[in-house]
Each structure stands twice: as C-alpha cells, then as structure tokens.
Design a protein around this motif. Sequence first.
Motif, short mmCIF file in Angstrom:
data_model
loop_
_atom_site.label_atom_id
_atom_site.label_comp_id
_atom_site.label_asym_id
_atom_site.label_seq_id
_atom_site.Cartn_x
_atom_site.Cartn_y
_atom_site.Cartn_z
N ARG A 183 33.56 24.23 62.07
CA ARG A 183 32.70 23.80 63.18
C ARG A 183 33.07 22.37 63.57
N GLU A 184 34.21 22.22 64.23
CA GLU A 184 34.70 20.88 64.53
C GLU A 184 33.74 20.05 65.38
N GLU A 185 33.16 20.68 66.41
CA GLU A 185 32.43 19.93 67.45
C GLU A 185 31.28 19.11 66.86
N ALA A 186 30.46 19.75 66.01
CA ALA A 186 29.27 19.06 65.51
C ALA A 186 29.66 17.84 64.67
N LEU A 187 30.70 17.98 63.88
CA LEU A 187 31.10 16.88 63.00
C LEU A 187 31.75 15.76 63.82
N VAL A 188 32.53 16.12 64.83
CA VAL A 188 33.13 15.13 65.72
C VAL A 188 32.01 14.33 66.40
N ARG A 189 31.00 15.05 66.86
CA ARG A 189 29.87 14.40 67.54
C ARG A 189 29.14 13.45 66.58
N TRP A 190 28.93 13.91 65.35
CA TRP A 190 28.25 13.08 64.36
C TRP A 190 29.03 11.78 64.14
N CYS A 191 30.35 11.89 64.02
CA CYS A 191 31.19 10.70 63.81
C CYS A 191 31.03 9.74 64.99
N GLU A 192 31.07 10.27 66.19
CA GLU A 192 30.94 9.42 67.38
C GLU A 192 29.62 8.67 67.38
N LEU A 193 28.56 9.36 67.00
CA LEU A 193 27.24 8.70 66.94
C LEU A 193 27.21 7.61 65.88
N GLU A 194 28.05 7.79 64.85
CA GLU A 194 28.14 6.78 63.78
C GLU A 194 29.15 5.68 64.12
N GLY A 195 29.77 5.78 65.28
CA GLY A 195 30.76 4.78 65.68
C GLY A 195 32.12 4.95 65.01
N ILE A 196 32.41 6.16 64.53
CA ILE A 196 33.71 6.44 63.91
C ILE A 196 34.51 7.32 64.88
N ALA A 197 35.75 6.92 65.17
CA ALA A 197 36.58 7.72 66.06
C ALA A 197 36.85 9.07 65.41
N ALA A 198 36.81 10.13 66.19
CA ALA A 198 37.03 11.47 65.61
C ALA A 198 37.56 12.42 66.65
N ARG A 199 38.36 13.38 66.18
CA ARG A 199 38.83 14.42 67.10
C ARG A 199 39.14 15.70 66.32
N PRO A 200 39.02 16.83 67.01
CA PRO A 200 39.40 18.08 66.35
C PRO A 200 40.91 18.19 66.28
N LEU A 201 41.41 18.82 65.23
CA LEU A 201 42.87 18.93 65.06
C LEU A 201 43.46 20.21 65.64
N HIS A 202 42.64 21.24 65.81
CA HIS A 202 43.11 22.52 66.35
C HIS A 202 44.31 23.08 65.60
N LEU A 203 44.19 23.16 64.30
CA LEU A 203 45.20 23.86 63.51
C LEU A 203 44.83 25.33 63.53
N VAL A 204 45.84 26.19 63.58
CA VAL A 204 45.51 27.62 63.60
C VAL A 204 45.94 28.30 62.30
N GLY A 205 45.28 29.41 62.01
CA GLY A 205 45.71 30.24 60.88
C GLY A 205 44.93 30.03 59.60
N TYR A 206 43.83 29.26 59.64
CA TYR A 206 43.07 29.04 58.42
C TYR A 206 41.73 29.77 58.48
N GLU A 207 41.60 30.78 57.67
CA GLU A 207 40.35 31.53 57.55
C GLU A 207 40.09 31.55 56.08
N ASP A 208 39.36 30.60 55.59
CA ASP A 208 39.36 30.48 54.13
C ASP A 208 38.88 31.72 53.42
N GLU A 209 39.62 32.08 52.37
CA GLU A 209 39.25 33.25 51.58
C GLU A 209 38.24 32.85 50.50
N GLY A 210 37.92 31.57 50.43
CA GLY A 210 37.07 31.14 49.32
C GLY A 210 35.80 30.44 49.75
N ASP A 211 35.14 30.92 50.77
CA ASP A 211 33.96 30.19 51.26
C ASP A 211 32.77 30.33 50.34
#
Length: 335
Positions: free
Chosen positions: A307-335
């Motif tokens: 859930r990139e968006e919510a965490l990016v938004r949280w960082c921005e509100l905290e004054g920390i630069a943030a961006r989503p990386l958009h890497l593909v192919g990761y569906e963790d098998e160990g959630d």
Amino acid sequence: MRASDLLHPRPEGLYCPPGDFFIDPVRPVNRALITHGHSDHARSGHRSVLATQQTLDIMGLRYGENFADTTQAAQLGETIVLDGVSISFHPAGHVLGSAQIAVEHQGTRIVASGDYKRQKDATCAPFEPIQCDVFITEATFGLPVFRHPPDTEEIARLLKSAAQFPERSHLVGAYALGKAQRVMRLLRDAGYDRPIYIHGALERLSEYYQTQGIDLGTLEPATVEGGKQDFAGAVVVGPPSAFADRWARRFPDPISCFASGWMRIRQRAKQGGVELPLIISDHADWDELTATIKETGAEEIWVTHGREEALVRWCELEGIAARPLHLVGYEDEGD
Ligand SMILES: [Zn+2]
C-alpha cells in the motif's frame, strides 16, 4: 551522487549501475543480491548470487544446489566492495537468513530492507535499524488499520480451541518458509509438547531450521496410515495451498486456522473458510513501518510492494520526502 543514480528500478528489479548488480531481481541476471528466501525475492537462474549463508542454503533446498552458477555468502555486518560500491547485509527480522542490504557509494547510503518486521521472533535474528540517506521500505500492511496483536495471544487462542475441542483436529495454514516454523516455535514456547504434524511441503525447511539451532520439538508427518482417529486433537501445520485439496479431508472434523497478517480483515478470513483466524505476520504493521522510517533517520523514503500511497502520504505529512518505487513481480508468499 544522486540516490537514483545509485539504485533505480528496471524491469528485472532494483539495479545499481556503478556496482552492476540487482537486488532481488525477478528475472535472471548476471549478479544478484538476495534479501531472503521467499520465492518472489529469491529466484533461480542468476549467474551469481550474493546472500547470507542461510538464504543460500534455503535457495538450495528449494531450487536444488545448482540454482546459480556461483554463490557468495555475506556475513552480517561485513562490508563487501563490488566495483567500488560498498555492500553490507544486516538482519531484517523477517524469516531465517533475511537481511537488509545497505548500498553505499560516494557518500550516499541506501538501505533496501526487503521484507521486515519488528515483532520479536525466536526463529530469526532481530531487525537492526541502519542509519541511511534513503530507506527503501515495503508496505505490505501499509495502512493504519493493520496493527498486529502480540503473537503469543494468537497462539493462546489456538491452544484454547485445541483444549476446548479435543476430538477435533486443528489445521493451521502457514507459509512453508518462516511462518510455519514460527507458529511451531510459538507453540513450543507456550508449553505445547505433543508432536506437531506437518505437511510434506514443510519437511525440509523445518529440518533446516532445526539444524540452525531453532528447536521445533517433535515433528511428525501428517500421513494417513492408521485412519482418521490418529489426528483427533492434533495440531497439523501445512501450506495454505494444501487446504483446498484432498490432503485436508483426511483429518477428523477439522477446525481451519490460518496464520497471516491478512486475518485482520474479517471478510478475508470468512471468504477463505477460516474458522480460527490467527493474526501472525512476518511483515511490519503500520506502527512498525512508521517507527522504523523515523529510526533510520533517512531523508528520503522509497516505498515498494504493498500500500504505497498511504505510507508516502504519511511521510509527506511528517516532512520526509517519499515516493513509490513501482517495482513489479513481488507478491509475498510469507505475509
Ligand atoms: Zn518475504
């Protein structure tokens, strides 16, 4: 040097041009650095692989000894230089052998954390926060709704149910690498000393954990000989995929349990026919994600798989630069 010149996404995975390597590539490459053994991060077919010895061992168990042409074991905390780029591995607390990878060049340090968690886990080394300029964080459970309860409470619910229904078996769905062994170890730490029955898919990895000093007690194969009554009152652990097939039908009046961070979502448990959802996750929850970001002291956060968006938004509100990386192919098998 700009951080994005040191590491940036390519179709194969996260690439470091000056060091000419990829981190957790999803396609075969010349030089791969691997954070941990889950199949979406650790794939076979690379020419050379650099990872912790435990991750290399786990890859060997899963893919066969020839999973790469050459391998090199990284000692935790030790610096390795690849074409002038300094690399070091640090514990990630995710599964046995899991590591964050710090990449440093010309005064810029980026930490790729792979998958991680902060909850105590007796089956692997605890996460160590590493000071860095850029911290790459996962976001599997990157929403404030995700807060994992103590795992001891979840295991206590399983044991309570087992005591309440001694004639029924408890089938616990847990991913083959990490989660299954953690559940077994938690049962032992809670004083459960009967044999634990395991699906064949867990055998080799569980044996490997035992050779690494993680005591899982007596494990027995969950095979059919002797008829159904043998499993009355038993705790049986198997990979989630096994629960849909004939394997699961051999147990007497089973109670279906599933150990996953997703069990926080009631609807998800219901849809999967899970009677006893156990909220046990190998990923950081919302509070762990945000606390870790602060601890690293990073000025910039790159957020990936989840859930990139919510965490990016949280960082921005905290004054920390943030961006989503958009890497593909990761569906963790160990959630
Ligand atoms: Zn993982």
